[in-house]
Design a protein around this motif. Sequence first.
Motif, PDB file in Angstrom:
ATOM      1  N   CYS A 101       3.709 -15.396   6.678  1.00 12.20           N
ATOM      2  CA  CYS A 101       2.377 -15.644   6.114  1.00 12.20           C
ATOM      3  C   CYS A 101       2.120 -17.147   6.034  1.00 12.20           C
ATOM      4  O   CYS A 101       3.013 -17.924   5.709  1.00 12.20           O
ATOM      5  CB  CYS A 101       2.285 -14.992   4.738  1.00 12.20           C
TER       6      CYS A 101
ATOM      7  N   ASN B 110      -0.695 -18.223   4.297  1.00 11.17           N
ATOM      8  CA  ASN B 110      -1.793 -18.347   3.346  1.00 11.17           C
ATOM      9  C   ASN B 110      -1.427 -19.055   2.056  1.00 11.17           C
ATOM     10  O   ASN B 110      -2.258 -19.193   1.167  1.00 11.17           O
ATOM     11  CB  ASN B 110      -2.405 -16.975   3.072  1.00 11.17           C
ATOM     12  N   CYS B 111      -0.176 -19.417   1.902  1.00 14.98           N
ATOM     13  CA  CYS B 111       0.202 -20.416   0.917  1.00 14.98           C
ATOM     14  C   CYS B 111       1.544 -20.949   1.398  1.00 14.98           C
ATOM     15  O   CYS B 111       1.983 -20.634   2.495  1.00 14.98           O
ATOM     16  CB  CYS B 111       0.257 -19.867  -0.502  1.00 14.98           C
TER      17      CYS B 111
ATOM     18  N   SER C 237       4.523 -20.264   0.345  1.00 14.42           N
ATOM     19  CA  SER C 237       5.700 -19.450   0.058  1.00 14.42           C
ATOM     20  C   SER C 237       6.396 -18.918   1.300  1.00 14.42           C
ATOM     21  O   SER C 237       7.562 -18.556   1.239  1.00 14.42           O
ATOM     22  CB  SER C 237       5.311 -18.261  -0.817  1.00 14.42           C
ATOM     23  N   ALA C 238       5.656 -18.824   2.398  1.00 16.27           N
ATOM     24  CA  ALA C 238       6.234 -18.346   3.660  1.00 16.27           C
ATOM     25  C   ALA C 238       6.843 -16.951   3.527  1.00 16.27           C
ATOM     26  O   ALA C 238       7.959 -16.695   3.987  1.00 16.27           O
ATOM     27  CB  ALA C 238       7.262 -19.342   4.197  1.00 16.27           C
ATOM     28  N   CYS C 239       6.115 -16.053   2.907  1.00 16.42           N
ATOM     29  CA  CYS C 239       6.596 -14.673   2.808  1.00 16.42           C
ATOM     30  C   CYS C 239       6.614 -14.036   4.190  1.00 16.42           C
ATOM     31  O   CYS C 239       5.765 -14.319   5.037  1.00 16.42           O
ATOM     32  CB  CYS C 239       5.681 -13.845   1.916  1.00 16.42           C
TER      33      CYS C 239
ATOM     34  N   ASN D 162       4.505  -8.863  -0.798  1.00 15.37           N
ATOM     35  CA  ASN D 162       3.480  -9.873  -0.572  1.00 15.37           C
ATOM     36  C   ASN D 162       2.470  -9.833  -1.703  1.00 15.37           C
ATOM     37  O   ASN D 162       2.376  -8.840  -2.406  1.00 15.37           O
ATOM     38  CB  ASN D 162       2.719  -9.609   0.745  1.00 15.37           C
ATOM     39  N   CYS D 163       1.702 -10.891  -1.804  1.00 18.37           N
ATOM     40  CA  CYS D 163       0.540 -10.824  -2.689  1.00 18.37           C
ATOM     41  C   CYS D 163      -0.635 -10.334  -1.855  1.00 18.37           C
ATOM     42  O   CYS D 163      -0.502 -10.068  -0.655  1.00 18.37           O
ATOM     43  CB  CYS D 163       0.257 -12.193  -3.301  1.00 18.37           C
TER      44      CYS D 163
ATOM     45  N   LYS E   7      -2.899 -11.803  -0.506  1.00 18.20           N
ATOM     46  CA  LYS E   7      -3.298 -12.672   0.603  1.00 18.20           C
ATOM     47  C   LYS E   7      -2.486 -12.407   1.873  1.00 18.20           C
ATOM     48  O   LYS E   7      -2.901 -12.806   2.961  1.00 18.20           O
ATOM     49  CB  LYS E   7      -3.148 -14.136   0.176  1.00 18.20           C
ATOM     50  N   GLY E   8      -1.345 -11.739   1.720  1.00 18.46           N
ATOM     51  CA  GLY E   8      -0.553 -11.414   2.914  1.00 18.46           C
ATOM     52  C   GLY E   8      -1.258 -10.388   3.790  1.00 18.46           C
ATOM     53  O   GLY E   8      -1.611 -10.672   4.947  1.00 18.46           O
TER      54      GLY E   8
ATOM     55  N   PHE F  76       4.756 -18.580  -5.030  1.00 24.78           N
ATOM     56  CA  PHE F  76       4.151 -17.636  -5.941  1.00 24.78           C
ATOM     57  C   PHE F  76       4.836 -16.260  -5.908  1.00 24.78           C
ATOM     58  O   PHE F  76       5.512 -15.880  -6.879  1.00 24.78           O
ATOM     59  CB  PHE F  76       2.660 -17.612  -5.591  1.00 24.78           C
ATOM     60  N   ASN F  77       4.723 -15.522  -4.821  1.00 24.53           N
ATOM     61  CA  ASN F  77       5.273 -14.160  -4.839  1.00 24.53           C
ATOM     62  C   ASN F  77       6.804 -14.144  -4.931  1.00 24.53           C
ATOM     63  O   ASN F  77       7.364 -13.424  -5.765  1.00 24.53           O
ATOM     64  CB  ASN F  77       4.737 -13.395  -3.617  1.00 24.53           C
TER      65      ASN F  77
HETATM   66  S1  SF4 Z   1       2.649 -15.526  -1.857  1.00 21.07           S
HETATM   67 FE1  SF4 Z   1       0.968 -14.401  -0.824  1.00 21.07          FE
HETATM   68  S2  SF4 Z   1      -0.192 -15.978   0.274  1.00 21.07           S
HETATM   69 FE2  SF4 Z   1       1.785 -16.849  -0.270  1.00 21.07          FE
HETATM   70  S3  SF4 Z   1       3.033 -16.545   1.564  1.00 21.07           S
HETATM   71 FE3  SF4 Z   1       3.412 -14.834   0.140  1.00 21.07          FE
HETATM   72  S4  SF4 Z   1       1.988 -13.234   0.792  1.00 21.07           S
HETATM   73 FE4  SF4 Z   1       1.287 -15.145   1.718  1.00 21.07          FE
END
Ligand code: SF4
Length: 982
Positions: free
Chosen positions: A70, A72-73, A75-77, A106-107, A109-110, A238-239
């Motif tokens: 990801c 979108n932030c 965190s690189a989930c 994921n949050c 946003k994933g 975050f996540n």
């Molecule tokens: S916390 Fe959400 S936005 Fe950030 S990388 Fe993980 S899934 Fe994506």
Amino acid sequence: MDMDLDRLAERVDAARAATESRGETFYEGPSRSQLAMFPPKERWDDWVELDSRAWPKRVEKRFMLVPTTCFNCESACGLLAYIDKDTLQVRKFEGNPESPGSRGRNCAKGPAVHNQITDPDRILHPMKRVGDRGAGGWERISWDEALDELALRIRSAIEDERHNEVMYHVGRPGEDGFTERVLAAWGVDGHNSHTNVCSSGGRTGFQFWTGIDRPSPDHANARTILLISSHLETGHYFNPHAQRIIEAKQNGAKLIVMDVRLSNTATHATEWVAPYPGSEPAILLSIARELIVNGEYDRDYVRRWWNWKQYLTEQHPDRPATFEVFEEVLRGLYADYTFEYASQESGVSVAQIRAVHAAVAEAGSQLAVHSWRSAAAGNEGGWQVSRTLFMLSALMGAIAVPGGTYPNAWNKFVARPIHLPHHPAAWNELTYPLEYPIAQNELSFLLPHFVGEGRGVIDVYFTRVYNPVWTNPDGFSWIEMLTDHKKVGLHAALTPTWNETAYFADLVLPMGLSSERHDITSYEQYDAQWLAFRQPVLRAARERLGETITDTRQVNPGEVWEENEFWIDLSWRIDPDGSLGIREYFESKAEPGTKLGVDEYYGWMFEHSVPGLKEKAAEEGLAPLEYMRRYGSFEIRTGIGPLHESPVPAEQYATDRRVDDYGRVYSRDPEPAKENYAPTGAPDPDHEGRRAVGVEIDGEVLRGFPSPSGLLEFYSRTLVDWGWGEHAIPTYIKSHIHPEKLETGQVPLISTFRLVTQIHTRSANSKWLNELSHSNPLWIHPVQAAEVGVITGDLVRVETELGHFVVKAWVTEGIRPGVVACSHHMGRWRLTGHEQSHRLNTTTVALHNDGSKWSMSPEKSHGPFASADPDTSRIWWTDVGVHQNMTFGVHPDPVSGMHCWHQAVRVVKAQEGDRAGDIFVDTERSRAVYRDWLAKTRSATVVSPNGERRPRWLIRPLKPTADAFRIGGPVGRRADDAPVAG
Ligand code: SF4
């Protein structure tokens, strides 16, 4: 969880029995694995699910599952793209269970990446401006035309020794060092980041302690977690962090959240502490004082690891430099920070501060702390928030131990790349000006003022996943700069979507989203090191099917590209024959003289630079690159532990060893080969050129920290040497919005908070996220609302030092009285002339300009529209908020360089004719505010102790040669004999 699975199994068995008792065939489920939490990796080539679109019919769809990361932030989930095997299109994204950081979760946003890749308004082809900048005229051009135009200008700049006229300005990097090395290869000190509007304040406080600028809390094993932010819901990592914080809570840990707002995180806290903004260090120092006074700290840890001896010797030369004397001095240093004083400054009750102290004291070394943006990004002196926070960890010995906080570079792995170019022999004063010698990062948000003052011009300006007109304070000054051809010669916006900055560009070049590009990432999320691979999933899918893909554009939508292939191609065009010494860094090693491809770039890295990956891949009969394409991530090692305690092998300090008065060990032995390129401070050699190899403690030479002393720097000699001696130890600096500094009627505006379902500047093209949150009303306490005379939904004017904005009020007890707050996420707009671009969650605005006076007014409210996606005709909301950042002056902290976001404002009822989203600004005022804050600085020309521009040991994303550090030193060229940039 096992109980749930058992119960599920029982239910499945019962359903089977019931179905079969009716003589019908039981449906095993599309995956033939009813209990699978995640698709097992062995079945990623052929995974079956029911097609939701065919409901109520039961139609099975076959998918190939391809991992990516990801974007979108930060965190690189891990994500898994579900690729329909019939159409080879991505149908959805879910979590990748093989990702060690995010562990399949994921949050919101994933999964929303799917909205982004199917956004009907995304940019699919390179575009070139026609007509005036910002007027909205664009024509489609080829990549060749765009690349040739850029290459010609950059080559001319390099040949004319105008290296500093090339600048790359990045928002979300999403990768570890690729572009820094591109710039190094060009010999250009042109890296500019967004970090000073983001996390510099937080980083600075950590760096002055350890030489490493980020914390890596081991939340899962903590007894007490202390967060200065809404970190659980929206903070850094975050996540991955959120899931570990919840684990700790389930195991009985206390969660303390300091946040002026009742965030979702605060609702989960054992203690929600809502201080007056900027007073956090006063609270933290009062807790430190209590620990010190009560002897509740780890004495032996402090004796071994703090640089107390240096502090006593240099600041109290009349006292014996013994630990006992230091403890006595320490008690006196913080004597004034009583709970009563902290309560008076913060408005938090003494009882609550006592409760926080008790939780910290009982945690022992299992105290996990984190501060990133929040207070450290809001206040002048905010860098002392993280410095005073980490003091608690340092007192408790809660550093790099289970449940404590690690320096991030130890829980992160950056692999060596195939080529390492030389450091540029240039110093760019548009990014690191002399007034800010110890700024953590580039003074990026001051660029329009620097250029406006004639400090330099920019011939080629790249913005990359960065939208300064919208993100930065003082956006109208950015528009003034970007529309002036004498200041910016050519502006290329590398972006997946239209944005407020791209409207003013000359070239708009479409770059891939999370599933359309290559990057490597590695982040500190627990005590381990891992590496994740972002990849264009359709490329990986088609390669699994036996196709050969040589260029990511072959699989991406339209002509969307990815940066890495773009930079390689552009570098070849800048230096087609290799005469500039650039091309060699973009050539294949396997086939010299040919262009490096991303397969070789990553294949080489995974094979040669990632310990254990080659062997792990071989177990499955795969090459390392194939392994990463198949699984998306690799955990290199766990349980890194306290690296500072590792003994240094004697052969590393055998030659001409010298130990300074405080135990720093130097030697002439060469540095052992680096394995991990994670950024840290780089301690200076001693005055005779010996290398710092470790620190002697109790007769043993240990690795220590990458701070100048090798120890935890309670006392920063760097701050003393560079003119800020009054802040050399952890202190409380009264913020620019401290009550003493407010005028009658002013209140602080908290403008920094994030919404959990939004992505700074990149989520306006995500319909799911916008439906969840699409506006940014002003949080205002009922007491204050009554004073202003407004109720929820009424319009208010918020008057800032540059002008005002108009916004709806939201009356809530979720914020402390006397403070207002407004999320920075909303208020996206598109210019008249750009009506067809970026229609999701934006309003069309008209800009009005009269000299230095600017205003912006919504022309049309948001609403449904026809597009290739039928959901856009179902949009039911009209309010998309206000772009408040436009009305903020620039507030660079004179030490950290961080923009201090909090504002002193007046909130009044809207006036007749005001509409939600209206903005007024006078850029003459913004220049005055810039000059006011510039006057707070202490220039290197005055304070530098050694004639250099900046302490060399401080981290810089792209470090020039040592010679370029000299004030008046060379500017402009790449030095072929310079050490390589790592
Ligand atoms: S916390 Fe959400 S936005 Fe950030 S990388 Fe993980 S899934 Fe994506």
